[in-house]
Design a protein around this motif. Sequence first.
Motif, mmCIF file in Angstrom:
data_model
loop_
_atom_site.group_PDB
_atom_site.id
_atom_site.type_symbol
_atom_site.label_atom_id
_atom_site.label_comp_id
_atom_site.label_asym_id
_atom_site.label_seq_id
_atom_site.Cartn_x
_atom_site.Cartn_y
_atom_site.Cartn_z
ATOM 1 N N ALA A 1 0.817 -1.221 0.000
ATOM 2 C CA ALA A 1 0.000 0.000 0.000
ATOM 3 C C ALA A 1 0.851 1.273 0.000
ATOM 4 O O ALA A 1 0.304 2.367 -0.090
ATOM 5 N N GLY A 2 2.174 1.131 0.128
ATOM 6 C CA GLY A 2 3.042 2.303 0.053
ATOM 7 C C GLY A 2 3.647 2.764 1.359
ATOM 8 O O GLY A 2 4.300 3.804 1.405
ATOM 9 N N TRP B 1 9.296 1.833 12.867
ATOM 10 C CA TRP B 1 8.388 2.949 12.611
ATOM 11 C C TRP B 1 7.788 2.715 11.233
ATOM 12 O O TRP B 1 8.501 2.660 10.232
ATOM 13 N N ILE B 2 6.465 2.555 11.177
ATOM 14 C CA ILE B 2 5.769 2.301 9.917
ATOM 15 C C ILE B 2 4.998 3.566 9.571
ATOM 16 O O ILE B 2 4.137 4.003 10.337
ATOM 17 N N ARG B 3 5.311 4.142 8.399
ATOM 18 C CA ARG B 3 4.667 5.400 8.024
ATOM 19 C C ARG B 3 4.637 5.546 6.515
ATOM 20 O O ARG B 3 5.285 4.812 5.788
ATOM 21 N N LEU B 4 3.861 6.544 6.062
ATOM 22 C CA LEU B 4 3.861 6.916 4.655
ATOM 23 C C LEU B 4 4.958 7.945 4.424
ATOM 24 O O LEU B 4 5.398 8.620 5.364
ATOM 25 N N HIS B 5 5.381 8.090 3.173
ATOM 26 C CA HIS B 5 6.353 9.129 2.836
ATOM 27 C C HIS B 5 5.769 10.494 3.189
ATOM 28 O O HIS B 5 4.566 10.708 3.105
ATOM 29 N N ALA C 1 -3.784 5.337 2.827
ATOM 30 C CA ALA C 1 -4.194 4.813 4.134
ATOM 31 C C ALA C 1 -5.514 4.064 4.028
ATOM 32 O O ALA C 1 -5.682 2.995 4.621
ATOM 33 N N THR C 2 -6.454 4.596 3.251
ATOM 34 C CA THR C 2 -7.739 3.939 3.064
ATOM 35 C C THR C 2 -7.565 2.617 2.326
ATOM 36 O O THR C 2 -8.161 1.601 2.696
ATOM 37 N N PRO D 1 -10.629 8.721 11.230
ATOM 38 C CA PRO D 1 -11.631 9.298 10.319
ATOM 39 C C PRO D 1 -11.085 10.434 9.454
ATOM 40 O O PRO D 1 -11.594 10.666 8.360
ATOM 41 N N SER D 2 -10.048 11.113 9.897
ATOM 42 C CA SER D 2 -9.478 12.191 9.085
ATOM 43 C C SER D 2 -8.759 11.667 7.853
ATOM 44 O O SER D 2 -8.406 12.443 6.967
ATOM 45 N N LEU D 3 -8.550 10.356 7.771
ATOM 46 C CA LEU D 3 -7.868 9.760 6.624
ATOM 47 C C LEU D 3 -8.827 9.250 5.558
ATOM 48 O O LEU D 3 -8.383 8.779 4.515
#
Length: 116
Positions: A33-34, A45-49, A61-62, A79-81
């Motif tokens: 998923a990126g 630490w798992i995160r998006l760019h 994220a969705t 919910p903000s995502l």
Amino acid sequence: MSSEPIRIARKVGGEVEVEGPVDEFAAQILDRAGFIFRPTLSGVWIRLHFDTGQARENQKATHAAQMLSAAGYQVDLDPSLLPAAGHRAPVNWWPPRTAAAMTSQLAPNSTQRPRR
């Protein structure tokens, strides 16, 4: 699988992070998923760019939440995502898959002929 959900949330600094019980299969889904994985002193630490923009972060994220839910994981998506209108939102309240639930959803055997 753990009963604790995998949480995907936008943090105070604006970064989208994943927390919770991420096993090897969930990690592969998140990678697909990126999400990126960076080692830290306390774990991973798992995160998006950071430079993808908020709309793209929401989509990724969705998408990750949808794939994790489809694989049977419990997911708690901030919910903000949720993406803009017109995109399908993930179903956060799907229960984890169990053997009993999966057998009741199997399609009937297609080789059997209906009675006349």
